[in-house]
Structures are given as structure tokens and as C-alpha cells.
Design an enzyme around this catalytic site. Structure first.
Site, PDB file in Angstrom:
ATOM      1  N   ASP A 188      -8.633  -7.416   4.002  1.00  0.00           N
ATOM      2  CA  ASP A 188      -7.894  -7.388   2.743  1.00  0.00           C
ATOM      3  C   ASP A 188      -6.393  -7.468   2.968  1.00  0.00           C
ATOM      4  O   ASP A 188      -5.867  -6.912   3.930  1.00  0.00           O
ATOM      5  CB  ASP A 188      -8.189  -6.079   1.984  1.00  0.00           C
ATOM      6  CG  ASP A 188      -9.565  -6.087   1.363  1.00  0.00           C
ATOM      7  OD1 ASP A 188     -10.013  -7.167   0.963  1.00  0.00           O
ATOM      8  OD2 ASP A 188     -10.185  -5.011   1.280  1.00  0.00           O
ATOM      9  N   LYS A 228     -21.111  -0.745   2.988  1.00  0.00           N
ATOM     10  CA  LYS A 228     -20.358  -1.718   3.784  1.00  0.00           C
ATOM     11  C   LYS A 228     -19.595  -1.043   4.922  1.00  0.00           C
ATOM     12  O   LYS A 228     -19.667  -1.462   6.077  1.00  0.00           O
ATOM     13  CB  LYS A 228     -19.385  -2.472   2.881  1.00  0.00           C
ATOM     14  CG  LYS A 228     -18.332  -3.303   3.623  1.00  0.00           C
ATOM     15  CD  LYS A 228     -17.336  -3.898   2.649  1.00  0.00           C
ATOM     16  CE  LYS A 228     -16.262  -4.695   3.377  1.00  0.00           C
ATOM     17  NZ  LYS A 228     -15.219  -3.866   3.985  1.00  0.00           N
ATOM     18  N   MET A 257      -1.996   5.315   0.448  1.00  0.00           N
ATOM     19  CA  MET A 257      -2.353   4.827   1.784  1.00  0.00           C
ATOM     20  C   MET A 257      -2.077   3.340   2.020  1.00  0.00           C
ATOM     21  O   MET A 257      -1.926   2.908   3.150  1.00  0.00           O
ATOM     22  CB  MET A 257      -3.825   5.153   2.065  1.00  0.00           C
ATOM     23  CG  MET A 257      -4.088   6.659   2.076  1.00  0.00           C
ATOM     24  SD  MET A 257      -5.822   7.130   2.170  1.00  0.00           S
ATOM     25  CE  MET A 257      -6.212   6.694   3.852  1.00  0.00           C
TER      26      MET A 257
END
Length: 437
Positions: free
Chosen positions: A121, A22, A342
Site C-alpha cells: 500500500d 490476510k 501510524m
């Protein structure tokens, strides 16, 4: 809104082949804008985010043909620049995170690139500064409409420059590289991302006539060229999906073979799973996971202290697999500290695992301590909602290992990153049903 109904507690068996990557696809597809010639790409995954980007390219005027399963041709010889300033683009561009990477190639080839604040997201702040600071270093003028959250960069001619990136952003590096290949003179990018997918982008661009050296390192040197030509490119298998299947096999005590994984591009991923006590065998270019009927035991550090698994830029451990690692640890022997450095919201799905019976202490938004059950008590089935792609698959793995029938709602999040996941899981024995709303 679709739902998965999952009957857990069953062992799986067989082989599964990972889809195309992806995160590579989102870069590679944007790169077709750099040439008017034909570009053929193989192993493109049939997933929501990639299909959205293909549709956006179509609206931008790129001629696209679906040749066969996973293979497309692209020809950007009549790009519609007016679409970039349309209300329709402002809606389409917000639909996925990867849309940001059209800016670099559009700026390089046509002198302007625009993008609305992209979606994706909900895993915390994901700054765009690295992208635009790099393009400004190449000579672009930046503008931002705060009310519409619409970004733009323009330049009559880009010029090579030396730059030290504030962060080794993968998409930021990709955007800057795609702009620099057509810039005048030499560009040096230090603290560049060096993930295999970024390496793939650089290899594809070099095959198109670009001059990029240092591929695979954190310093890329790019000598600009006048134009790029068409090419053929085959994408790598998706390392995140490969890690997901390793975790699935361990949690369900299943014997699985993951085929054609491109071992040399997996970095430390197999070893991190081995630290959890999982047997990861290399068989040619396949991964074999034997059935862990006696469970698996988490290693300690050599001084006896608790193992910590943290994410880091490549060649460190990818943040996209920390959710999988956390779920797998819930049934291990021993304890582990998961440190997600992160993204500050990516561990918030653990409350659902706690409700299923997992022993997890969420220390803060970035750290969680997992005390494994050693399969002495199974997770219990429940109804839950997928918050993002990786957490959604982690909950799916938990549900497949749990006793009873679970439901996962908002599975569109999972479909964004995993191709026909229910069909492929059923093929290896999973009891999973898709229920469309």
C-alpha cells in the site's frame, strides 16, 4: 485495470462469512520455510497478495499442493537458494509487502536471507529498521545495495539475545521470532507485537517444536531448538473484513449476520463500533447487526467532549479499520475526531468522500474531523479510484450507501485484500458489477 460499477441506496440482507485473515496468512506462509517437513494450512484466503506470496514460494522451490478450497500443503525440502539472488526474485519480491517475512526463516535455516525493497500500500513510510536491527542482534551481518534497493542478512549461526524493539512492529516481530526459534540459546523480545495473528504464528511454531513463551504479551521468550517439524494449522477469520461488514451494515441500514467471527480474537473492535452508536450483538460466535432504520448516534466522552478514535498497537484499535470508521461516521448523528497515528498518508482518500457530500475537515495528514449527516442527506454517486486496500473498501461502502451509480477504478487494490468481494456482496443483495478492462 478493472472497475466496479455500483448502484447504491439498496438495503442488504442475509449472512456473510469472513475469509481467512490476510495479515496472518502472510506470516504463516513464510513460516513453512523453517522445516523440510510437510505443513498443511487451512482457511487461506484466495486474494492477490496471498497468491503472490504462494507463487514466490513456488519459485523458491517449495512444493505446494492445493488440496481443497482454502487448504494447501507446503514442503520446503528442496529450497532453491539461487533464486534469492536472481533478477526475477528482485522483481517478484517487490510485488508485495509480506515478502519481507521470508528473510527471518531463510536466515535461520539457511544462513542467508535477501529481499528487495518490498511494495504494498502507498500509505506512507513503513520502515524496515525493526526487522533488520532484530536480526543483527541475533548475530546476522547486514548489507544493503542502495542502487538496487536490495537488502541482505547472513550468519553462520544465530545466537539468542535480549532486545527491546523500538516499535511494536507486527511483521518485524514475526521476522525476528521466526529467526530466533532456530537460534542458539534464549532470545527475549520486549515490546513485541501481540496481535492475534502474531499469536497464531507463535502457536503454529510451538506445534512444530519451537519453545516460545509469553504468547499474547509484549514480552516473548524463545529458547532455540535444533529443528522444527511439520504441522497442521487453521487460520483465524479476517478481523478487518469483519469490521468492514459491520460498517457496511450500518451505512446501508441493513440487517446482516457475520458468521464464525472468533469473537475472543476481536479485542475492542466491536466496542469501537458501538461508540459510533452501532448495535453489535453477539450470537454464539456470530455477529448480528440489526437494520439501523433510525440511524446511529456517536457517543461523547464522559466529560461531554468530542469522541476521538485513534489507532494503536494491539490491544489498541487496529489502523486498518480507521478508514471504515471514518466512512461510517459520515452518516452518524454527531461528530468524531479520527486520529491516524501510524501512517501519514492513509487519510488522503477523504477528498473523494468530501466530493460525495461528506462533511469532513482534514486537519492534517493524521487527523480528520467528521460531522455526520444522520442520513438527512445521502452521499452522491461518483467515479473514483481506489488508492489502497482499506480506503478502496471504504469507498465501496460509501458507494453502496450513496444514491445513484458509482464507479470505482483500480479495484486490483481491493482484490489484494478481499476475496471475491463482488460475488459475496451480490449474494446479500448488493448491486455491484465487475467490469474488466
Amino acid at each position: 485495470m478493472g472497475t466496479f460499477k455500483i448502484e447504491g441506496g439498496h438495503q442488504l440482507k442475509g449472512s456473510i462469512q469472513p475469509q481467512g485473515a490476510k495479515n496472518e496468512a502472510l506470516q504463516i506462509l513464510c513460516a513453512v520455510l523453517l522445516t523440510p517437513e510437510l505443513v498443511t494450512i487451512h482457511n487461506i484466503p484466495d486474494i492477490v497478495d496471498v497468491n503472490k506470496l504462494i507463487n514466490l514460494l513456488k519459485k523458491l522451490g517449495v512444493k505446494i499442493e492445493h488440496i481443497s478450497n482454502g487448504t494447501y500443503t507446503f514442503k520446503a525440502d528442496e529450497v532453491n537458494l539461487k533464486y534469492l539472488e536472481s533478477d526475477e526474485f528482485k522483481v517478484d519480491g517487490r510485488g508485495l509487502r509480506g515478502s519481507i517475512m521470508i528473510v527471518g526463516p531463510m536466515l535461520a535455516r539457511f544462513g542467508k536471507g535477501y529481499i528487495p525493497k518490498p511494495g504494498g500500500d502507498k500509505i506512507g513510510r513503513r520502515r524496515l529498521d525493526t526487522h533488520f536491527e532484530g536480526l543483527i542482534n541475533l548475530g546476522a551481518k547486514f548489507r544493503y545495495n542502495k542502487e538496487e534497493q536490495f537488502y541482505g542478512v547472513e550468519a553462520e549461526r544465530l545466537k539468542g539475545a535480549y532486545m527491546l524493539l523500538e516499535e511494536a512492529s507486527v511483521t518485524g516481530t514475526a521476522n525476528i521470532v521466526m529467526a530466533a526459534v532456530l537460534a542458539e540459546g534464549r532470545t527475549t523480545i520486549y515490546n513485541a507485537a501481540c496481535e492475534p495473528y502474531l499469536q497464531q504464528l507463535c502457536k503454529m511454531l510451538n506445534n512444530m517444536g519451537a519453545q516460545i513463551s509469553g504468547v499474547g504479551s509484549n514480552m516473548l521468550i524463545i529458547d532455540g531448538v535444533q529443528k522444527l517439524t511439520g504441522t497442521h494449522h487453521t487460520m483465524l477469520p479476517d478481523m478487518i473484513e469483519i469490521g468492514s461488514w459491520i460498517g457496511l451494515a450500518a451505512m446501508t441500514k441493513s440487517e446482516l449476520t457475520i458468521t464464525n467471527v472468533s469473537w475472543d480474537d476481536l479485542g475492542i473492535i466491536p466496542n469501537v463500533f458501538r461508540k459510533l452508536g452501532i448495535t453489535v450483538e453477539r450470537r454464539g460466535d456470530d455477529i448480528h447487526i440489526p437494520a439501523h432504520t433510525d440511524g446511529y448516534e456517536i457517543q461523547s466522552f464522559i466529560d461531554g467532549s468530542i469522541l476521538t478514535i485513534a489507532d494503536a498497537p494491539w490491544p489498541g484499535f487496529t489502523p486498518d479499520l480507521l478508514s471504515i470508521i471514518l466512512v461510517v461516521a459520515t452518516q452518524a448523528r454527531g461528530s468524531v475526531l479520527i486520529h491516524q497515528k501510524m501512517f501519514e498518508s492513509r487519510l488522503f482518500f477523504v477528498d473523494k468522500l468530501i466530493d460525495m457530500g461528506a462533511k469532513i475537515i482534514l486537519c492534517d495528514p493524521h487527523r480528520a474531523t467528521v460531522i455526520g449527516h444522520d442520513f438527512k442527506s445521502t452521499l452522491k454517486a461518483m467515479t473514483m479510484t481506489s488508492p489502497d486496500i482499506r480506503a478502496g473498501v471504504s469507498l465501496l461502502i460509501a458507494a453502496l450507501s450513496a444514491k445513484g451509480t458509482s464507479t470505482i477504478q483500480n479495484i486490483e487494490q481491493i482484490d489484494r485484500g478481499y476475496e471475491r468481494i463482488d460475488e459475496r456482496l451480490r449474494a446479500i443483495g448488493a448491486k455491484i458489477e465487475r467490469i474488466d478492462a
